[in-house]
Every structure is written in structure tokens, then in C-alpha cells.
Design a protein around this motif. Structure first.
Motif, PDB file in Angstrom:
ATOM      1  N   PHE A  89      34.908  30.719  42.813  1.00  0.00           N
ATOM      2  CA  PHE A  89      36.224  31.078  42.508  1.00  0.00           C
ATOM      3  C   PHE A  89      36.235  31.859  41.477  1.00  0.00           C
ATOM      4  CE2 PHE A  89      36.676  26.715  44.260  1.00  0.00           C
ATOM      5  CZ  PHE A  89      37.354  27.143  45.296  1.00  0.00           C
ATOM      6  N   ASP A  90      35.260  32.615  41.037  1.00  0.00           N
ATOM      7  CA  ASP A  90      35.120  33.737  40.095  1.00  0.00           C
ATOM      8  C   ASP A  90      36.222  34.678  40.446  1.00  0.00           C
ATOM      9  OD1 ASP A  90      33.139  32.385  39.026  1.00  0.00           O
ATOM     10  OD2 ASP A  90      31.669  34.043  38.947  1.00  0.00           O
ATOM     11  N   ALA A  91      36.788  35.322  39.527  1.00  0.00           N
ATOM     12  CA  ALA A  91      37.829  36.413  39.656  1.00  0.00           C
ATOM     13  C   ALA A  91      37.432  37.465  38.430  1.00  0.00           C
ATOM     14  CB  ALA A  91      39.267  35.814  39.260  1.00  0.00           C
ATOM     15  N   GLN A  92      37.936  38.532  38.934  1.00  0.00           N
ATOM     16  CA  GLN A  92      37.735  39.663  37.972  1.00  0.00           C
ATOM     17  C   GLN A  92      38.913  40.009  36.899  1.00  0.00           C
ATOM     18  OE1 GLN A  92      34.919  42.443  37.984  1.00  0.00           O
ATOM     19  NE2 GLN A  92      34.147  40.517  38.911  1.00  0.00           N
ATOM     20  N   SER A  93      40.022  39.611  37.652  1.00  0.00           N
ATOM     21  CA  SER A  93      41.111  39.271  36.560  1.00  0.00           C
ATOM     22  C   SER A  93      42.315  38.352  37.458  1.00  0.00           C
ATOM     23  CB  SER A  93      41.889  40.861  36.442  1.00  0.00           C
ATOM     24  OG  SER A  93      41.945  41.304  37.717  1.00  0.00           O
ATOM     25  N   LEU A  94      43.303  38.109  36.623  1.00  0.00           N
ATOM     26  CA  LEU A  94      44.309  37.312  37.094  1.00  0.00           C
ATOM     27  C   LEU A  94      45.562  37.806  37.097  1.00  0.00           C
ATOM     28  CD1 LEU A  94      42.959  33.581  35.986  1.00  0.00           C
ATOM     29  CD2 LEU A  94      42.732  34.636  38.558  1.00  0.00           C
ATOM     30  N   SER A  95      46.514  37.539  38.152  1.00  0.00           N
ATOM     31  CA  SER A  95      47.823  38.123  38.196  1.00  0.00           C
ATOM     32  C   SER A  95      48.774  37.212  37.975  1.00  0.00           C
ATOM     33  CB  SER A  95      47.968  38.788  39.598  1.00  0.00           C
ATOM     34  OG  SER A  95      47.803  37.925  40.562  1.00  0.00           O
ATOM     35  N   PRO A  96      50.105  37.473  37.752  1.00  0.00           N
ATOM     36  CA  PRO A  96      51.081  36.451  37.552  1.00  0.00           C
ATOM     37  C   PRO A  96      51.234  35.524  38.868  1.00  0.00           C
ATOM     38  CG  PRO A  96      52.116  38.773  36.715  1.00  0.00           C
ATOM     39  CD  PRO A  96      50.541  38.845  37.457  1.00  0.00           C
ATOM     40  N   GLU A  97      50.895  36.300  40.092  1.00  0.00           N
ATOM     41  CA  GLU A  97      50.919  35.466  41.109  1.00  0.00           C
ATOM     42  C   GLU A  97      50.049  34.410  41.327  1.00  0.00           C
ATOM     43  OE1 GLU A  97      50.992  38.838  41.542  1.00  0.00           O
ATOM     44  OE2 GLU A  97      53.154  38.936  41.622  1.00  0.00           O
ATOM     45  N   ASP A  98      49.019  34.711  40.639  1.00  0.00           N
ATOM     46  CA  ASP A  98      47.777  33.383  40.685  1.00  0.00           C
ATOM     47  C   ASP A  98      48.187  32.532  39.736  1.00  0.00           C
ATOM     48  OD1 ASP A  98      45.807  34.942  42.105  1.00  0.00           O
ATOM     49  OD2 ASP A  98      45.334  36.213  40.483  1.00  0.00           O
ATOM     50  N   PHE A  99      49.073  32.682  38.803  1.00  0.00           N
ATOM     51  CA  PHE A  99      49.428  31.506  37.809  1.00  0.00           C
ATOM     52  C   PHE A  99      50.702  30.820  38.512  1.00  0.00           C
ATOM     53  CE2 PHE A  99      47.029  34.052  34.878  1.00  0.00           C
ATOM     54  CZ  PHE A  99      46.251  33.141  34.335  1.00  0.00           C
ATOM     55  N   SER A 100      51.493  31.584  39.443  1.00  0.00           N
ATOM     56  CA  SER A 100      52.775  30.661  40.032  1.00  0.00           C
ATOM     57  C   SER A 100      52.148  30.141  41.311  1.00  0.00           C
ATOM     58  CB  SER A 100      53.664  31.658  39.998  1.00  0.00           C
ATOM     59  OG  SER A 100      53.520  32.794  41.108  1.00  0.00           O
ATOM     60  N   ARG A 101      51.093  30.487  41.951  1.00  0.00           N
ATOM     61  CA  ARG A 101      50.975  30.138  43.414  1.00  0.00           C
ATOM     62  C   ARG A 101      50.684  28.739  43.513  1.00  0.00           C
ATOM     63  NH1 ARG A 101      45.813  32.220  44.220  1.00  0.00           N
ATOM     64  NH2 ARG A 101      47.109  34.154  44.680  1.00  0.00           N
ATOM     65  N   LYS A 117      52.483  26.267  41.924  1.00  0.00           N
ATOM     66  CA  LYS A 117      53.814  25.615  41.997  1.00  0.00           C
ATOM     67  C   LYS A 117      54.538  26.110  43.205  1.00  0.00           C
ATOM     68  CE  LYS A 117      55.263  25.605  37.144  1.00  0.00           C
ATOM     69  NZ  LYS A 117      55.835  26.453  36.022  1.00  0.00           N
ATOM     70  N   ALA A 118      54.339  27.186  43.829  1.00  0.00           N
ATOM     71  CA  ALA A 118      54.841  27.279  45.207  1.00  0.00           C
ATOM     72  C   ALA A 118      54.303  26.416  46.188  1.00  0.00           C
ATOM     73  CB  ALA A 118      54.430  28.823  45.438  1.00  0.00           C
ATOM     74  N   TYR A 119      52.765  26.183  46.129  1.00  0.00           N
ATOM     75  CA  TYR A 119      52.321  25.378  47.131  1.00  0.00           C
ATOM     76  C   TYR A 119      52.696  23.830  47.021  1.00  0.00           C
ATOM     77  CZ  TYR A 119      49.533  28.621  49.809  1.00  0.00           C
ATOM     78  OH  TYR A 119      48.993  29.418  50.502  1.00  0.00           O
ATOM     79  N   GLN A 120      52.955  23.435  45.438  1.00  0.00           N
ATOM     80  CA  GLN A 120      53.343  22.323  45.074  1.00  0.00           C
ATOM     81  C   GLN A 120      54.715  21.868  45.763  1.00  0.00           C
ATOM     82  OE1 GLN A 120      52.575  21.584  41.150  1.00  0.00           O
ATOM     83  NE2 GLN A 120      54.153  20.256  40.938  1.00  0.00           N
ATOM     84  N   ALA A 121      55.743  22.913  45.604  1.00  0.00           N
ATOM     85  CA  ALA A 121      56.973  22.523  46.185  1.00  0.00           C
ATOM     86  C   ALA A 121      56.697  22.498  47.460  1.00  0.00           C
ATOM     87  CB  ALA A 121      57.985  23.819  45.987  1.00  0.00           C
ATOM     88  N   ARG A 122      56.022  23.184  48.293  1.00  0.00           N
ATOM     89  CA  ARG A 122      55.936  23.320  49.705  1.00  0.00           C
ATOM     90  C   ARG A 122      55.266  21.772  49.991  1.00  0.00           C
ATOM     91  NH1 ARG A 122      53.011  27.372  53.714  1.00  0.00           N
ATOM     92  NH2 ARG A 122      51.767  25.601  54.713  1.00  0.00           N
ATOM     93  N   ALA A 123      54.180  21.325  49.504  1.00  0.00           N
ATOM     94  CA  ALA A 123      53.756  20.196  49.793  1.00  0.00           C
ATOM     95  C   ALA A 123      54.648  19.019  49.535  1.00  0.00           C
ATOM     96  CB  ALA A 123      52.474  19.778  49.016  1.00  0.00           C
ATOM     97  N   GLN A 124      55.580  19.114  48.616  1.00  0.00           N
ATOM     98  CA  GLN A 124      56.541  18.178  48.179  1.00  0.00           C
ATOM     99  C   GLN A 124      57.603  18.279  49.555  1.00  0.00           C
ATOM    100  OE1 GLN A 124      58.234  19.067  44.390  1.00  0.00           O
ATOM    101  NE2 GLN A 124      56.834  17.958  43.479  1.00  0.00           N
ATOM    102  N   ALA A 125      57.991  19.416  50.017  1.00  0.00           N
ATOM    103  CA  ALA A 125      58.877  19.538  50.908  1.00  0.00           C
ATOM    104  C   ALA A 125      58.279  18.946  52.240  1.00  0.00           C
ATOM    105  CB  ALA A 125      59.084  20.808  51.193  1.00  0.00           C
ATOM    106  N   ASP A 137      64.025  28.679  42.896  1.00  0.00           N
ATOM    107  CA  ASP A 137      64.231  27.228  42.680  1.00  0.00           C
ATOM    108  C   ASP A 137      63.600  26.793  41.268  1.00  0.00           C
ATOM    109  OD1 ASP A 137      61.441  26.801  42.805  1.00  0.00           O
ATOM    110  OD2 ASP A 137      61.235  26.735  45.048  1.00  0.00           O
ATOM    111  N   ARG A 138      63.775  25.573  41.165  1.00  0.00           N
ATOM    112  CA  ARG A 138      63.302  24.986  39.700  1.00  0.00           C
ATOM    113  C   ARG A 138      61.662  25.457  39.266  1.00  0.00           C
ATOM    114  NH1 ARG A 138      61.736  19.634  39.291  1.00  0.00           N
ATOM    115  NH2 ARG A 138      61.513  18.644  41.128  1.00  0.00           N
ATOM    116  N   PHE A 139      61.172  25.670  40.410  1.00  0.00           N
ATOM    117  CA  PHE A 139      59.764  25.851  40.030  1.00  0.00           C
ATOM    118  C   PHE A 139      59.402  27.440  39.659  1.00  0.00           C
ATOM    119  CE2 PHE A 139      59.548  22.181  42.849  1.00  0.00           C
ATOM    120  CZ  PHE A 139      58.928  21.406  41.962  1.00  0.00           C
ATOM    121  N   GLY A 140      60.549  28.253  40.356  1.00  0.00           N
ATOM    122  CA  GLY A 140      60.320  29.825  39.826  1.00  0.00           C
ATOM    123  C   GLY A 140      60.840  30.516  41.076  1.00  0.00           C
TER     124      GLY A 140
END
Lengths: 592, 85
Positions: A387-399, A401-409, A485-488
Motif C-alpha cells: 500500500f505504499d503511496a507517493q502522496s495522499l489526496s483528500p479523497e484517500d482520507f475520506s474514502r 468514511k464513504a465505505y463505512q457508511a456504505r457498509a452500514q447501509a 451526509d454526517r460523514f462528509g
């Protein structure tokens, strides 16, 4: 650079090494030597550096083969990296590489300055060196569009000069190297860096054969090279699939129960399992998606995360496959559910038999055999640099939560009744904006048309000019939707194009990102469409569902939204006069 | 650092296995007769590989300065024998 199947030299190596866990230096030497003799390939790599690159070339060849490509490798003359890069007619340029690997050591980073040279003088020397370096990169990149560079990032020499004082003296080798590393990273946002820190340097190997690191570092080097190569090929690992028993906790939950698990403070093993959970959670926090694949009763398995020392929770996992089927089948389901290719998966399990089965059945999946000692798990996982990355984007940090919400759903939908789902949807505190798009949104709408496979009613995939034409036409309507939503904030996640045909309002395209599917945004958008249709004095909505390999998830969408079969095959209609009470939504319109 | 002393037979066996790992086409039984001249693909890189494999396997430090003089199985055998005695 296309991927190739069939029995090629690289394919043969890939298969032979699939069972070799971990690789040995001699494997890399033997197979690498064979691959270097190839006269054709689909990934042309030029290697140039200030040291002996023969072993690095073999490791790179093996790494390229393991990543699914056929290497064709050129090595520049010893030490001639600057000349080869700067001379447009050099052998390296004539080779026309897709990828250039620059192999440098700390010796290329250090300017010979008096140890007590002032800070400004050192800074100027480093800046000049980095400028020259940038020039070399530009010569290589400018010669061929699409070419990429992997640059070794020099590590500190093995020995310290004056202890801690070395780090306080700007001109010392250690301080120069540290500053050089930072400056080089800064100057090369388009360059892929391969960190050589941690590869053991051996002065005998350097002085005797100009080897940049000890030979037993070749397997570790190969893993790092593969991680860098994935940045070029785009075949990044996205999902970490974890076993449960003796992987995320000690013991077997079905036998020992939650209270009998070894997890958390109290025993060294319990602490090590908790540390591994914490590591997985940090990976998730920066965008690695987590999933479970375990032979267990689902409800019993989930109860493990109620253990007081559990750091991970059920909702940290985007997919949760528990059952008694073989793991390859479960892994197929996980990949399908998350719409990922198998080659985006890393599977970690303590059980050697499960690992062997997955390696054999699904060679595209990276398998991490964790072994019996939980204290070694993090190192076992990370030695693959998956999982080495050269840089991380805001999407990487919010992904996450999006999947978490999806899993909860998903769990609310499958695990409990509809009442719970309503409660869950209400709890998301969703707000949407539905609007006719402006200039700034057309590119995103075209991207949605191109990328959306699952919630895609017609798969007509309109281009940006086509969407613009609809928007400009008086008879058509283009709608875009954003959702929070409340996650973002999910951003612009859905679009709909409708066209007036006589007294019908015909849906030409309807797309929604799978992250927000089943959140009742469908109902909200349809309400808006009905409103628009009535304003235009039309009689009915008309839509057709065009099935594809991937859009089965919305096969029942139109009847669920109150459409009835109309005239013609797979044509569905809904009267605009019919009340829209059936279109229940849990999303509020965002105040303007 | 020095390993424990071992019989010439045992050393031959372990060294033959290393030769076979670096030159898979060379049979273990033929390894003791191997020289740079009679083994296909034995170049200086292969010598480096042999030396580093021996260092790891026997727990000795041969040193890359000996590479130029290492041209046969017998040469390596003598080097290791001297270091493990």
C-alpha cells in the motif's frame, strides 16, 4: 504497455515464483538473468546509475514479471547516468524506454564541504545539485510523452561521523543527505521515488563490486521496486482482506467465545494482535479499504469486534464474508461487491494452507502469510510494500468514511428489517442539491457517464459535447445532484438527462455513484423530474432499462419507483398525474 | 565471525547445493568440477552471487576483494574451508 497472458518468459517466471514465499536472492538472480536475455517485451525499462546495476536489473526484471508485464531491459554503461540522460543521441535515448530507473546513492547527494561550512553555503550547494537533477529528469521526460522515471531516494550511510553533532551541522553528510532528500521530493512531483532507506549498506560490497546494498537485500528491493512500478502501471492495491481467528485476535471465536479471545493488554500475544488491528485501522484511515474473509458463523464472527480491547469495529469493513465456503470463492464475491479487480486485493491470513490455496487459485491476489507470531504480522504485511503511496489526496482520507457508511447501509438493509433501514437513513442526516448544471460541472458529468457501470440505466455514455447539447436544447433537461451526509460531502454523485418526445418525458441517461445508491436519492431526483414534466405540461415519464454485465443492481429500479410496463420491449412508464407519495425519501434539500 | 568446523564431505555437499541454486542447469553431482570455463553463464555477477550466498549459508565473511581470484568450485571450497576451520 499492455498486459499479456499466455506462456511468455515472464509468465513462466511469475508462475514459478508464485509459490516461493518469500523470494530468495538466488531466485532473483537466476530468473532475473533469464529475463534480461529477452529480446522483446511490453515494458521497456532503461536503468542508469552511479553504481553496479546488474543485480538491480535482475530484481527489476523479476518485479516487472510479477506485476504481469514482459520486461525488456537496457542498462546504461557503468556510472554514465548523467551523460546517457543528457545526450539525446545516447544508447539510452535510442532504446526509447517507457520507464527509466535512476540508481543513485548518498554519494551523489553530498557536496564536499568543510564540516563547519555555514548553513547558507550548504543550502546553495544542495539547491544547485537539485536543479541539475531536475534538468536530467526533464531531458529524459521531454524526449518521450508518457515516459516515467523511478528515482532511487538516497539513504544515509551506515556509519555516523560525529554522532548527534552530525545532525546539527548543516554541511555534514547526514544533514546534507536529509536536506537533499527533502529538496528532491519537492522538486519531483512527477517523479516516482524508491526509498533505499533500510536496505543494508555493506562497505565490502561497495568497495569490492560497487553494489549499492548488500545482496541479501535483493528480495526487499524487489518489493519496493514493484510498489514503485504499480504507480506507473496504475495497478494499485486498494483492499486489504483479513482473516479473523488468529489473525485479528488470538483464538477461535466459534470455540472460545468473545471472552476467551486473546486480545489487548495482559499477554504479549494479546497486545500484538491489538497492535495489528491498530495498524489495519491506520491503513484504513488513509484510504485502504478493509474486508473480512473468514470461515465462521457471520453473527459469531461479528461479535468478536465487541471485545472491549478490539480496536477495529464491524463498520470499519466494507465487506464481511463469513461462511464455510472456500476462500477463493469468498474473495471473488468481495471483489465483485466492491467492484474491484482481483489484482487490487491483498489477502492476509495466518493459515499457510489457506494462503497456498488462494495463491494457486487466484494468482492475481497478493497473499501475505502472517505465520504463527502476531508480533511479526505488521512486518510481514509491510514487507510487501503493497500500500505504499507517493502522496495522499483528500479523497484517500475520506474514502474510509464513504465505505463505512456504505457498509452500514448494506448491513442495515440485509441484517435488519425495513424499520431499521429507515432509522439508519434518517440518522445519516442527508442533504442534497438537485440543479441544472453550469459550465463548471460538465466535465464531471462526462466523467460520471464514462465511469459509472452499476447504476447506469441505459449505458449510453454521453460525451461532454453531447451533454452540453442536451443542456442547451429547450426540449431536454439535464439534472445533477450532490449529496452530503454526517460523514462528509460526497460531491456531485448523480445525473439525469431527459428529453421531450411528444407528450412523453423520456429518460435518456440516469447515473449514480455506487457509494450513494439506495440512499433514496433516486426518489428525490424522480420527484424533481416529475415536477419539471408537469411544468412542461407533459403526460408521462418514459424510460428503458438496458441490461449490461454490471448494472444488474438496478434491474428492479423502475418498477420500484412506480413505473409500469409500457409500449415496446423493456419500456417503462409512469403517469405524471399520479401522486408521488410512493417516492419516499430521507434526504432534505440543502438550503441554498 | 567463523562457522563451526565441518567435514570436507559436508562442505562439498552444502557448496554443491549453492552452486545448483545459482546455476539451476548444473547438476548437484557435477558441481565439484565446475569452473568459470565449463559452466554456461558463470560471469563475475554469478561469482558475486555465489560469494554472497556462501557468506550467508556458512556464516562467514569472504569479502568481495576475493572475487577476482574465485574461478572454480575448488577455489571457493578452499576459501570457505580456511574460514570455517
Amino acid at each position: 504497455m499492455t498486459q499479456e497472458g499466455g506462456v511468455s518468459p515472464a509468465g513462466a517466471v511469475r508462475r514459478m515464483l508464485a509459490g516461493a514465499q518469500p523470494l530468495k536472492p538466488a531466485d532473483i538472480f537466476v530468473h532475473g538473468t533469464r529475463l534480461l536475455a529477452a529480446s522483446q517485451g511490453n515494458l521497456r525499462l532503461a536503468i542508469a546509475g552511479s553504481c553496479t546495476t546488474d543485480f538491480i536489473a535482475r530484481a527489476a526484471a523479476v518485479g516487472i514479471a510479477q506485476e504481469g508485464f514482459e520486461p525488456l531491459i537496457f542498462q546504461a554503461g557503468f556510472g554514465a547516468w548523467r551523460q546517457e540522460a543528457l545526450d539525446p543521441d545516447s544508447a539510452l535515448h535510442r532504446f526509447a524506454p517507457d520507464l527509466v530507473l535512476l540508481v543513485n546513492t548518498w554519494r551523489d547527494a553530498v557536496t564536499d564541504l568543510p564540516l563547519n561550512a555555514p548553513k547558507a553555503e550548504t543550502a546553495a550547494a544542495i539547491a544547485a545539485r537539485v536543479d541539475a537533477w531536475r534538468h536530467i529528469w526533464d531531458r529524459l521526460l521531454g524526449a518521450a510523452p508518457g515516459r516515467r522515471i523511478i528515482q532511487h531516494l538516497p539513504a544515509l550511510p551506515a556509519e555516523r561521523l560525529t554522532g548527534i553533532a552530525e545532525f546539527r551541522l548543516p554541511a555534514s553528510p547526514a544533514a546534507q543527505i536529509a536536506a537533499f532528500r527533502a529538496a528532491l521530493l519537492q522538486a519531483g512531483p512527477d517523479i516516482i521515488f524508491l526509498d533505499t532507506d533500510g536496505l543494508a549498506q555493506d562497505s565490502s560490497a561497495w568497495h569490492g563490486a560497487k553494489l549499492p546494498f548488500a545482496q541479501d537485500g535483493l528480495p526487499a528491493y524487489t518489493a519496493r521496486f514493484r510498489a514503485a512500478l504499480r504507480q506507473v502501471t496504475g495497478k494499485m492495491k486498494k483492499l486489504l482482506v483479513l482473516d479473523l481467528d488468529n489473525t485479528l485476535w488470538g483464538g477461535v471465536i466459534g470455540d472460545d467465545g468473545v471472552d476467551g479471545l486473546e486480545l489487548g493488554p495482559g499477554t504479549p500475544r494479546g497486545e500484538a494482535f491489538a497492535a495489528f488491528q491498530a495498524h489495519a485501522k491506520s491503513l484504513a484511515a488513509r484510504g485502504v479499504v478493509l474486508a473480512v474473509c473468514s470461515k465462521n458463523q457471520p453473527d459469531v464472527a461479528e461479535s468478536g469486534f465487541t471485545h472491549p480491547a478490539s480496536i477495529l469495529a464491524r463498520e470499519n469493513f466494507a465487506a464481511f464474508e463469513c461462511g464455510w465456503e472456500d476462500k477463493p470463492s469468498a474473495l471473488h464475491r468481495i471483489a465483485a461487491a466492491l467492484n474491484l479487480g482481483l489484482d487490487a486485493l491483498v489477502f492476509a491470513d495466518d493459515n499457510p494452507a489457506e494462503c497456498a490455496l488462494v495463491r494457486e487459485e487466484l494468482p492475481d491476489i497478493a497473499v501475505v502469510e502472517l505465520g504463527p507470531d502476531p508480533a511479526a504480522f505488521i512486518a510481514r504485511l509491510e514487507q510487501g510494500h503493497w500500500f505504499d503511496a507517493q502522496s495522499l489526496s483528500p479523497e484517500d482520507f475520506s474514502r474510509g468514511k464513504a465505505y463505512q457508511a456504505r457498509a452500514q447501509a448494506a448491513s442495515a438493509q440485509t441484517g435488519a428489517g425495513a424499520g431499521d433501514l429507515a432509522g439508519f437513513l434518517r440518522g445519516l442526516e442527508m442533504q442534497a442539491r438537485i440543479f441544472t448544471p453550469a459550465e463548471a460541472q460538465f466535465a464531471r458529468l462526462a466523467q460520471l457517464e464514462a465511469k459509472t457501470n452499476q447504476f447506469n440505466l441505459t449505458t449510453r455514455r454521453y460525451s461532454e459535447p453531447a451533454i452540453r447539447a442536451f443542456a442547451a436544447s429547450g426540449g431536454a433537461l439535464v439534472l445533477a445532484a450532490t449529496l452530503k451526509d454526517r460523514f462528509g460531502d460526497h460531491g456531485l454523485v448523480a445525473s439525469l438527462i431527459a428529453q421531450t418526445e411528444g407528450e412523453n418525458f423520456v429518460i435518456e441517461s440516469w447515473l449514480m455513484s455506487c457509494r450513494v445508491f439506495s440512499r433514496t436519492l433516486e426518489q428525490l431526483m424522480l420527484r424533481r423530474l416529475i415536477e419539471e414534466g408537469r411544468r412542461r405540461h407533459l403526460v408521462r415519464l418514459r424510460a428503458s432499462f438496458v441490461p449490461t454485465a454490471k448494472n444488474a443492481v438496478i434491474a428492479g429500479l423502475l418498477p420500484r419507483l412506480g413505473f409500469r410496463p409500457g409500449d415496446g420491449e423493456s419500456v417503462w412508464e409512469r403517469d405524471l398525474a399520479a401522486p408521488e407519495d410512493d417516492l419516499e425519501t430521507y434526504i432534505d434539500i440543502e438550503p441554498a | 565471525m567463523s562457522g563451526t568446523s565441518m567435514t570436507p564431505e559436508r562442505l562439498t555437499k552444502r557448496l554443491s547445493r549453492i552452486f545448483n541454486e545459482v546455476f539451476p542447469s548444473l547438476d548437484v553431482a557435477e558441481a565439484p568440477g565446475a569452473t568459470m570455463d565449463n559452466v554456461a553463464g558463470w560471469d563475475s555477477m554469478a561469482t558475486i552471487m555465489l560469494v554472497s550466498q556462501c557468506e550467508e549459508d556458512f556464516g562467514v565473511k569472504i569479502g568481495y576483494d576475493r572475487i577476482a581470484e574465485t574461478k572454480s568450485f575448488a577455489d571457493l571450497f578452499k576459501l570457505i574451508e580456511g574460514l570455517t576451520r
